[in-house]
Design a protein around this motif. Sequence first.
Motif, short mmCIF file in Angstrom:
data_model
loop_
_atom_site.label_atom_id
_atom_site.label_comp_id
_atom_site.label_asym_id
_atom_site.label_seq_id
_atom_site.Cartn_x
_atom_site.Cartn_y
_atom_site.Cartn_z
N ARG A 143 22.94 36.07 44.77
CA ARG A 143 24.33 35.86 45.16
C ARG A 143 25.08 37.19 45.26
O ARG A 143 24.79 38.14 44.54
N GLY A 144 26.04 37.24 46.20
CA GLY A 144 26.78 38.48 46.42
C GLY A 144 28.27 38.26 46.51
O GLY A 144 28.73 37.23 47.01
N GLN A 145 29.02 39.24 46.05
CA GLN A 145 30.48 39.21 46.14
C GLN A 145 30.92 39.97 47.38
O GLN A 145 30.64 41.15 47.55
N LEU A 146 31.61 39.28 48.27
CA LEU A 146 32.20 39.88 49.45
C LEU A 146 33.58 40.45 49.12
O LEU A 146 34.33 39.84 48.36
N SER A 147 33.90 41.59 49.72
CA SER A 147 35.24 42.13 49.49
C SER A 147 35.57 43.19 50.53
O SER A 147 34.70 43.67 51.28
N ASP A 148 36.84 43.53 50.57
CA ASP A 148 37.34 44.64 51.37
C ASP A 148 38.71 45.00 50.80
O ASP A 148 39.05 44.61 49.67
N ASN A 149 39.50 45.73 51.56
CA ASN A 149 40.83 46.13 51.08
C ASN A 149 41.79 44.94 51.24
O ASN A 149 42.67 44.94 52.12
N LEU A 150 41.63 43.94 50.40
CA LEU A 150 42.35 42.68 50.54
C LEU A 150 43.85 42.81 50.35
O LEU A 150 44.62 42.00 50.86
N THR A 151 44.29 43.84 49.64
CA THR A 151 45.71 43.95 49.33
C THR A 151 46.53 44.44 50.51
O THR A 151 47.76 44.38 50.47
N LYS A 152 45.90 44.93 51.57
CA LYS A 152 46.67 45.40 52.71
C LYS A 152 46.94 44.28 53.72
O LYS A 152 47.64 44.50 54.71
N LYS A 153 46.40 43.09 53.45
CA LYS A 153 46.57 41.97 54.37
C LYS A 153 47.61 40.99 53.85
O LYS A 153 47.80 40.86 52.64
N LYS A 154 48.25 40.29 54.76
CA LYS A 154 49.07 39.16 54.36
C LYS A 154 48.15 37.99 54.05
O LYS A 154 47.20 37.72 54.77
N SER A 155 48.44 37.27 52.99
CA SER A 155 47.55 36.18 52.58
C SER A 155 48.32 35.19 51.72
O SER A 155 49.32 35.54 51.07
N ARG A 156 47.82 33.96 51.70
CA ARG A 156 48.43 32.96 50.82
C ARG A 156 47.96 33.13 49.38
O ARG A 156 48.53 32.54 48.46
N GLU A 157 46.91 33.93 49.20
CA GLU A 157 46.40 34.17 47.85
C GLU A 157 47.31 35.16 47.11
O GLU A 157 47.85 36.09 47.71
N PRO A 158 47.48 35.01 45.80
CA PRO A 158 48.32 35.93 45.03
C PRO A 158 47.82 37.38 45.13
O PRO A 158 46.62 37.63 45.17
#
Length: 272
Positions: A183-198
């Motif tokens: 199993r693998g964890q996907l990620s990127d610079n998530l904080t620069k995007k608008k998202s419904r996630e906190p």
Amino acid sequence: MYMILVIFLLIPPLYFFAVWPRTSRKEQMRRYEHTLFAHRGYHCISRGIPENSLSAFRAAVKKGYGIELDVHLTRDRRLAVFHDDDLLRVCGSKESIEDLTYEELGRYRLSGTKEHIPLFTDVLSLVNGQVPLLIEMKIPSSATDICSVLCETLKSYRGPFLVQSFNTMGIRWFKLHAPDVLRGQLSDNLTKKKSREPWLLRFMVRFLLTNFLGRPDFISYKLADLPNLSVSALRSLAHTPVAVWTLRTEAALAEGIRCYDMQIFEKQNENY
């Protein structure tokens, strides 16, 4: 002052507890080193081969490339191979995969071609273990029902595969219920995007601080958002395999091959 010192001393062990991956499956992961995964299959729409289509997967197998693909759970609990959360970009409808049955999805075609949205079982039958699969679970809500359906579907499949997701709870499900699955964890610079996630959750996933929940065997990270402190730490200290995406130029592909372990790529206008 004493409390500040204690907190300062606790930061490194707490950080490494949070980000540390599973390290007991390194031998199993070794077979995937230097694997080139065709992103959503070996697609080229100018040649009538849309992404995440049977023709794209057939082309990848013919070239000997691994296949990266995406799966959603339909309303009637079937696994449909499709990337986006809704059908708008590829099929021209605002409906979401999760709200439709697979029969209802059959009304749509991919990017103006005759290709339809494939069932995951049809992809497994086509590939039949010829090349490795990198399966991204699309989990748009807190429900992880897709994990049990995917796991059950893969029980009878004899080919090599890995599972991955941005949603750490999907990775955690496999940790708890199917620990033998890589199993693998996907990620990127998530904080620069608008998202419904906190924002805090996106920050934690960006820096792999949720790894303690899923203990991934590998990390899958957007090349354009590297270097990343946690990715660098895990590569140097735990020798964690890292897949990079999406490599669309010769320079990006060369960097991915030179610096990382697995490459998720696209090529344009090649001779199919």
